[in-house]
Design a protein around this motif. Structure first.
Motif, PDB file in Angstrom:
ATOM      1  N   GLY A   8       0.833  -1.193   0.000  1.00 28.88           N
ATOM      2  CA  GLY A   8       0.000   0.000   0.000  1.00 28.88           C
ATOM      3  C   GLY A   8       0.870   1.245   0.000  1.00 28.88           C
ATOM      4  O   GLY A   8       2.039   1.204   0.379  1.00 28.88           O
ATOM      5  N   PHE A   9       0.294   2.333  -0.440  1.00 29.22           N
ATOM      6  CA  PHE A   9       0.997   3.618  -0.361  1.00 29.22           C
ATOM      7  C   PHE A   9      -0.011   4.716  -0.078  1.00 29.22           C
ATOM      8  O   PHE A   9      -1.043   4.825  -0.711  1.00 29.22           O
ATOM      9  CB  PHE A   9       1.824   3.904  -1.612  1.00 29.22           C
ATOM     10  N   VAL A  10       0.303   5.511   0.938  1.00 26.86           N
ATOM     11  CA  VAL A  10      -0.572   6.578   1.378  1.00 26.86           C
ATOM     12  C   VAL A  10      -0.553   7.718   0.350  1.00 26.86           C
ATOM     13  O   VAL A  10       0.410   7.882  -0.401  1.00 26.86           O
ATOM     14  CB  VAL A  10      -0.145   7.057   2.781  1.00 26.86           C
ATOM     15  N   THR A  11      -1.630   8.481   0.316  1.00 30.26           N
ATOM     16  CA  THR A  11      -1.761   9.601  -0.603  1.00 30.26           C
ATOM     17  C   THR A  11      -0.517  10.500  -0.545  1.00 30.26           C
ATOM     18  O   THR A  11      -0.107  10.924   0.525  1.00 30.26           O
ATOM     19  CB  THR A  11      -3.011  10.437  -0.256  1.00 30.26           C
ATOM     20  N   GLY A  12       0.069  10.733  -1.698  1.00 33.08           N
ATOM     21  CA  GLY A  12       1.252  11.590  -1.792  1.00 33.08           C
ATOM     22  C   GLY A  12       2.557  10.821  -1.873  1.00 33.08           C
ATOM     23  O   GLY A  12       3.540  11.328  -2.389  1.00 33.08           O
ATOM     24  N   ALA A  13       2.589   9.597  -1.349  1.00 35.82           N
ATOM     25  CA  ALA A  13       3.810   8.789  -1.433  1.00 35.82           C
ATOM     26  C   ALA A  13       3.994   8.319  -2.875  1.00 35.82           C
ATOM     27  O   ALA A  13       3.027   8.112  -3.596  1.00 35.82           O
ATOM     28  CB  ALA A  13       3.727   7.587  -0.499  1.00 35.82           C
ATOM     29  N   THR A  14       5.235   8.156  -3.275  1.00 34.41           N
ATOM     30  CA  THR A  14       5.526   7.792  -4.666  1.00 34.41           C
ATOM     31  C   THR A  14       6.386   6.523  -4.709  1.00 34.41           C
ATOM     32  O   THR A  14       7.607   6.591  -4.643  1.00 34.41           O
ATOM     33  CB  THR A  14       6.251   8.944  -5.392  1.00 34.41           C
ATOM     34  N   PRO A  15       5.745   5.365  -4.838  1.00 38.85           N
ATOM     35  CA  PRO A  15       6.475   4.092  -4.821  1.00 38.85           C
ATOM     36  C   PRO A  15       7.029   3.664  -6.181  1.00 38.85           C
ATOM     37  O   PRO A  15       7.607   2.595  -6.299  1.00 38.85           O
ATOM     38  CB  PRO A  15       5.398   3.107  -4.358  1.00 38.85           C
ATOM     39  N   ASP A  16       6.865   4.478  -7.212  1.00 39.90           N
ATOM     40  CA  ASP A  16       7.200   4.069  -8.582  1.00 39.90           C
ATOM     41  C   ASP A  16       8.633   3.576  -8.756  1.00 39.90           C
ATOM     42  O   ASP A  16       8.870   2.542  -9.374  1.00 39.90           O
ATOM     43  CB  ASP A  16       6.927   5.207  -9.566  1.00 39.90           C
ATOM     44  N   LYS A  17       9.591   4.325  -8.222  1.00 44.21           N
ATOM     45  CA  LYS A  17      11.001   3.940  -8.385  1.00 44.21           C
ATOM     46  C   LYS A  17      11.268   2.574  -7.760  1.00 44.21           C
ATOM     47  O   LYS A  17      11.909   1.718  -8.365  1.00 44.21           O
ATOM     48  CB  LYS A  17      11.900   5.010  -7.736  1.00 44.21           C
ATOM     49  N   TRP A  18      10.739   2.357  -6.566  1.00 43.70           N
ATOM     50  CA  TRP A  18      10.962   1.086  -5.878  1.00 43.70           C
ATOM     51  C   TRP A  18      10.242  -0.046  -6.596  1.00 43.70           C
ATOM     52  O   TRP A  18      10.761  -1.156  -6.694  1.00 43.70           O
ATOM     53  CB  TRP A  18      10.533   1.191  -4.424  1.00 43.70           C
ATOM     54  N   ALA A  19       9.046   0.222  -7.113  1.00 46.12           N
ATOM     55  CA  ALA A  19       8.306  -0.806  -7.859  1.00 46.12           C
ATOM     56  C   ALA A  19       9.065  -1.187  -9.132  1.00 46.12           C
ATOM     57  O   ALA A  19       9.137  -2.366  -9.490  1.00 46.12           O
ATOM     58  CB  ALA A  19       6.913  -0.298  -8.205  1.00 46.12           C
ATOM     59  N   ARG A  20       9.643  -0.214  -9.795  1.00 43.97           N
ATOM     60  CA  ARG A  20      10.419  -0.484 -11.014  1.00 43.97           C
ATOM     61  C   ARG A  20      11.622  -1.372 -10.689  1.00 43.97           C
ATOM     62  O   ARG A  20      11.879  -2.368 -11.377  1.00 43.97           O
ATOM     63  CB  ARG A  20      10.865   0.829 -11.651  1.00 43.97           C
ATOM     64  N   HIS A  21      12.339  -1.043  -9.626  1.00 46.01           N
ATOM     65  CA  HIS A  21      13.492  -1.865  -9.225  1.00 46.01           C
ATOM     66  C   HIS A  21      13.049  -3.281  -8.857  1.00 46.01           C
ATOM     67  O   HIS A  21      13.729  -4.253  -9.178  1.00 46.01           O
ATOM     68  CB  HIS A  21      14.251  -1.231  -8.060  1.00 46.01           C
ATOM     69  N   TRP A  22      11.900  -3.399  -8.168  1.00 45.96           N
ATOM     70  CA  TRP A  22      11.376  -4.719  -7.804  1.00 45.96           C
ATOM     71  C   TRP A  22      11.129  -5.544  -9.060  1.00 45.96           C
ATOM     72  O   TRP A  22      11.531  -6.694  -9.150  1.00 45.96           O
ATOM     73  CB  TRP A  22      10.088  -4.575  -6.993  1.00 45.96           C
ATOM     74  N   ARG A  23      10.459  -4.953 -10.016  1.00 48.39           N
ATOM     75  CA  ARG A  23      10.102  -5.680 -11.234  1.00 48.39           C
ATOM     76  C   ARG A  23      11.339  -6.064 -12.050  1.00 48.39           C
ATOM     77  O   ARG A  23      11.333  -7.080 -12.742  1.00 48.39           O
ATOM     78  CB  ARG A  23       9.120  -4.859 -12.052  1.00 48.39           C
ATOM     79  N   GLU A  24      12.400  -5.277 -11.960  1.00 43.48           N
ATOM     80  CA  GLU A  24      13.645  -5.608 -12.660  1.00 43.48           C
ATOM     81  C   GLU A  24      14.364  -6.776 -12.007  1.00 43.48           C
ATOM     82  O   GLU A  24      15.053  -7.540 -12.671  1.00 43.48           O
ATOM     83  CB  GLU A  24      14.587  -4.393 -12.668  1.00 43.48           C
ATOM     84  N   ARG A  25      14.212  -6.938 -10.684  1.00 41.74           N
ATOM     85  CA  ARG A  25      15.010  -7.903  -9.926  1.00 41.74           C
ATOM     86  C   ARG A  25      14.283  -9.163  -9.479  1.00 41.74           C
ATOM     87  O   ARG A  25      14.931 -10.144  -9.119  1.00 41.74           O
ATOM     88  CB  ARG A  25      15.566  -7.222  -8.669  1.00 41.74           C
TER      89      ARG A  25
END
Length: 193
Positions: A8-25
């Motif tokens: 989950g991510f609260v309003t305003g948080a930006t998980p995109d960079k971490w999600a991209r790294h997760w999907r790469e690894r």
């Protein structure tokens, strides 16, 4: 079928960079779930989420919590408000006579008697101040998310920043969880704890 890691991510948080790294690894799927501040802890404790980017404070009993970054508090007001002519930074003294929409968001309240506002989302609060009624204090990331041409934003210099952290239940502390924690802490693909 592999169960996705639900973050989950609260309003305003930006998980995109971490999600991209997760999907790469990792081959395990990752599902990002937007949550509000009022539901962040409930969904995490209830097991609907494996982990959550939360806005502190939360009850840390039975939780692991890794602080990620701080957010600058800002005041949002209608473009016609006096704050539009103010410096890029204001203080709580500058806001002392204001009606504060969504007063629970900042933890600070002006000394003047406040109206009894109905429960609002950050988007609704910013729409309210855009119409010329009151001001709202929110983290800068929230103000940017709901930015409009008819509002102004000013940093509130003497308020404490809010903190975004990654939280998960103690019993959910497994290899997959630690792999995501490592990504948020900047660990490379071949590094270990």
């Amino acid at each position: 079928m592999i169960t996705p890691l639900r973050v989950g991510f609260v309003t305003g948080a930006t998980p995109d960079k971490w999600a991209r790294h997760w999907r790469e690894r990792h081959r395990e799927p990752l599902e990002l779930v937007p949550v509000t501040e009022s539901e962040q802890e409930h969904l995490l404790r209830g097991g609907s989420l494996d982990m959550c980017l939360v806005r502190l404070p939360i009850d840390r009993d039975g939780m692991h919590c890794v602080r990620l970054y701080d957010e600058v508090p800002v005041v949002v007001a209608g473009r016609e408000h006096l704050l539009a002519a103010a410096d890029p930074e204001v203080t709580t003294a500058d806001l002392a006579d204001e009606q504060l929409v969504m007063p629970h968001a900042s933890g600070w309240r002006p000394d003047v008697e406040q109206l009894d506002w109905p429960e609002m989302t950050p988007r609704e609060a910013i729409e309210t101040v855009a119409a010329g009624t009151g001001v709202v204090v929110v983290p800068m990331s929230v103000a940017r998310l709901f930015q409009r041409k008819d509002v102004v934003t000013r940093v509130v210099a003497d308020l404490e920043p809010s903190t975004i952290a990654l939280a998960w239940r103690v019993e959910r502390d497994d290899e997959t969880t630690q792999a995501f924690v490592g990504i948020t802490r900047g660990r490379g693909a071949n590094s270990s704890r």
